[in-house]
Design an enzyme around this catalytic site. Structure first.
Site, PDB file in Angstrom:
ATOM      1  N   TYR A 270      13.844 -14.486   4.301  1.00 13.50           N
ATOM      2  CA  TYR A 270      13.019 -13.913   3.232  1.00 13.50           C
ATOM      3  C   TYR A 270      11.679 -13.436   3.805  1.00 13.50           C
ATOM      4  O   TYR A 270      11.231 -12.331   3.525  1.00 13.50           O
ATOM      5  CB  TYR A 270      12.794 -14.963   2.137  1.00 13.50           C
ATOM      6  CG  TYR A 270      12.070 -14.441   0.924  1.00 13.50           C
ATOM      7  CD1 TYR A 270      12.773 -13.859  -0.128  1.00 13.50           C
ATOM      8  CD2 TYR A 270      10.682 -14.544   0.814  1.00 13.50           C
ATOM      9  CE1 TYR A 270      12.109 -13.390  -1.242  1.00 13.50           C
ATOM     10  CE2 TYR A 270      10.025 -14.070  -0.294  1.00 13.50           C
ATOM     11  CZ  TYR A 270      10.740 -13.498  -1.326  1.00 13.50           C
ATOM     12  OH  TYR A 270      10.078 -13.024  -2.434  1.00 13.50           O
TER      13      TYR A 270
ATOM     14  N   HIS B  76      10.237  -9.491   4.143  1.00 15.06           N
ATOM     15  CA  HIS B  76       8.955  -9.092   3.554  1.00 15.06           C
ATOM     16  C   HIS B  76       7.944  -8.668   4.615  1.00 15.06           C
ATOM     17  O   HIS B  76       7.092  -7.822   4.348  1.00 15.06           O
ATOM     18  CB  HIS B  76       8.407 -10.195   2.645  1.00 15.06           C
ATOM     19  CG  HIS B  76       9.080 -10.201   1.309  1.00 15.06           C
ATOM     20  ND1 HIS B  76      10.338 -10.715   1.130  1.00 15.06           N
ATOM     21  CD2 HIS B  76       8.675  -9.722   0.115  1.00 15.06           C
ATOM     22  CE1 HIS B  76      10.680 -10.550  -0.137  1.00 15.06           C
ATOM     23  NE2 HIS B  76       9.689  -9.953  -0.776  1.00 15.06           N
TER      24      HIS B  76
ATOM     25  N   TYR C 261      -0.935  -8.670  -4.614  1.00 20.78           N
ATOM     26  CA  TYR C 261       0.375  -9.267  -4.869  1.00 20.78           C
ATOM     27  C   TYR C 261       0.694 -10.284  -3.787  1.00 20.78           C
ATOM     28  O   TYR C 261       0.676  -9.971  -2.600  1.00 20.78           O
ATOM     29  CB  TYR C 261       1.403  -8.139  -4.881  1.00 20.78           C
ATOM     30  CG  TYR C 261       2.830  -8.502  -5.243  1.00 20.78           C
ATOM     31  CD1 TYR C 261       3.198  -9.750  -5.711  1.00 20.78           C
ATOM     32  CD2 TYR C 261       3.824  -7.546  -5.116  1.00 20.78           C
ATOM     33  CE1 TYR C 261       4.501 -10.049  -6.038  1.00 20.78           C
ATOM     34  CE2 TYR C 261       5.145  -7.822  -5.443  1.00 20.78           C
ATOM     35  CZ  TYR C 261       5.474  -9.076  -5.904  1.00 20.78           C
ATOM     36  OH  TYR C 261       6.778  -9.356  -6.231  1.00 20.78           O
TER      37      TYR C 261
ATOM     38  N   TRP D 295      16.206  -2.309  -2.956  1.00 19.82           N
ATOM     39  CA  TRP D 295      15.571  -3.549  -2.492  1.00 19.82           C
ATOM     40  C   TRP D 295      16.255  -4.758  -3.108  1.00 19.82           C
ATOM     41  O   TRP D 295      16.533  -5.749  -2.430  1.00 19.82           O
ATOM     42  CB  TRP D 295      14.072  -3.534  -2.811  1.00 19.82           C
ATOM     43  CG  TRP D 295      13.372  -4.776  -2.360  1.00 19.82           C
ATOM     44  CD1 TRP D 295      12.983  -5.831  -3.137  1.00 19.82           C
ATOM     45  CD2 TRP D 295      12.968  -5.111  -1.024  1.00 19.82           C
ATOM     46  NE1 TRP D 295      12.371  -6.799  -2.367  1.00 19.82           N
ATOM     47  CE2 TRP D 295      12.355  -6.381  -1.068  1.00 19.82           C
ATOM     48  CE3 TRP D 295      13.076  -4.460   0.196  1.00 19.82           C
ATOM     49  CZ2 TRP D 295      11.842  -6.996   0.053  1.00 19.82           C
ATOM     50  CZ3 TRP D 295      12.567  -5.091   1.325  1.00 19.82           C
ATOM     51  CH2 TRP D 295      11.949  -6.343   1.251  1.00 19.82           C
ATOM     52  N   TRP D 296      16.509  -4.694  -4.401  1.00 19.47           N
ATOM     53  CA  TRP D 296      17.176  -5.818  -5.064  1.00 19.47           C
ATOM     54  C   TRP D 296      18.534  -6.094  -4.432  1.00 19.47           C
ATOM     55  O   TRP D 296      18.889  -7.246  -4.204  1.00 19.47           O
ATOM     56  CB  TRP D 296      17.344  -5.539  -6.548  1.00 19.47           C
ATOM     57  CG  TRP D 296      16.081  -5.605  -7.344  1.00 19.47           C
ATOM     58  CD1 TRP D 296      14.882  -6.155  -6.978  1.00 19.47           C
ATOM     59  CD2 TRP D 296      15.894  -5.100  -8.654  1.00 19.47           C
ATOM     60  NE1 TRP D 296      13.964  -6.023  -7.990  1.00 19.47           N
ATOM     61  CE2 TRP D 296      14.568  -5.375  -9.033  1.00 19.47           C
ATOM     62  CE3 TRP D 296      16.714  -4.428  -9.548  1.00 19.47           C
ATOM     63  CZ2 TRP D 296      14.054  -5.013 -10.265  1.00 19.47           C
ATOM     64  CZ3 TRP D 296      16.202  -4.072 -10.784  1.00 19.47           C
ATOM     65  CH2 TRP D 296      14.888  -4.367 -11.138  1.00 19.47           C
TER      66      TRP D 296
END
Length: 104
Positions: free
Chosen positions: A18, A22, A41, A76-77
């Site tokens: 993960y 990112h 964010y 992306w999802w």
């Protein structure tokens, strides 16, 4: 600016992947988020539960509702769906969180 907070669930053993994904965030995804007004964010990880906690600032939170229609968001999802809980449309299972304290 309004703060928006939410939580998601990462699959066990996937925190490094993960983080890697990112760290290599697609420029077109960053541009999309900024284009709807997303600022400041961050996503945090709880090692004991594998929960991800996201918080962002945005002037008009309703603009976030446009994100699912964008092909880059859908891509992306799909890319992230193998390492976290996802809905049938590949969007992450996400629970909105209510702010209960703020110290300016």
């Amino acid at each position: 600016m309004k703060k928006v907070a939410f939580k998601m669930q990462l699959h066990q053993g996937q925190v490094q992947e993960y983080q890697k994904r990112h760290d290599e965030l697609w420029p077109e995804l960053a541009d999309l988020l900024k284009s709807v007004g997303v600022e400041d964010y961050s996503i945090f990880f709880d090692e004991s539960t594998h929960a991800l906690f996201g918080v962002l600032k945005i002037e008009d939170p309703s603009r976030l509702d446009t994100l699912p229609q964008h092909p880059v968001m859908q891509k992306w999802w799909k890319y992230m769906g193998d390492i976290m809980d996802a809905n049938p449309d590949n969007s992450p299972v996400s629970v909105s969180l209510k702010e209960v304290f703020y110290l300016p």
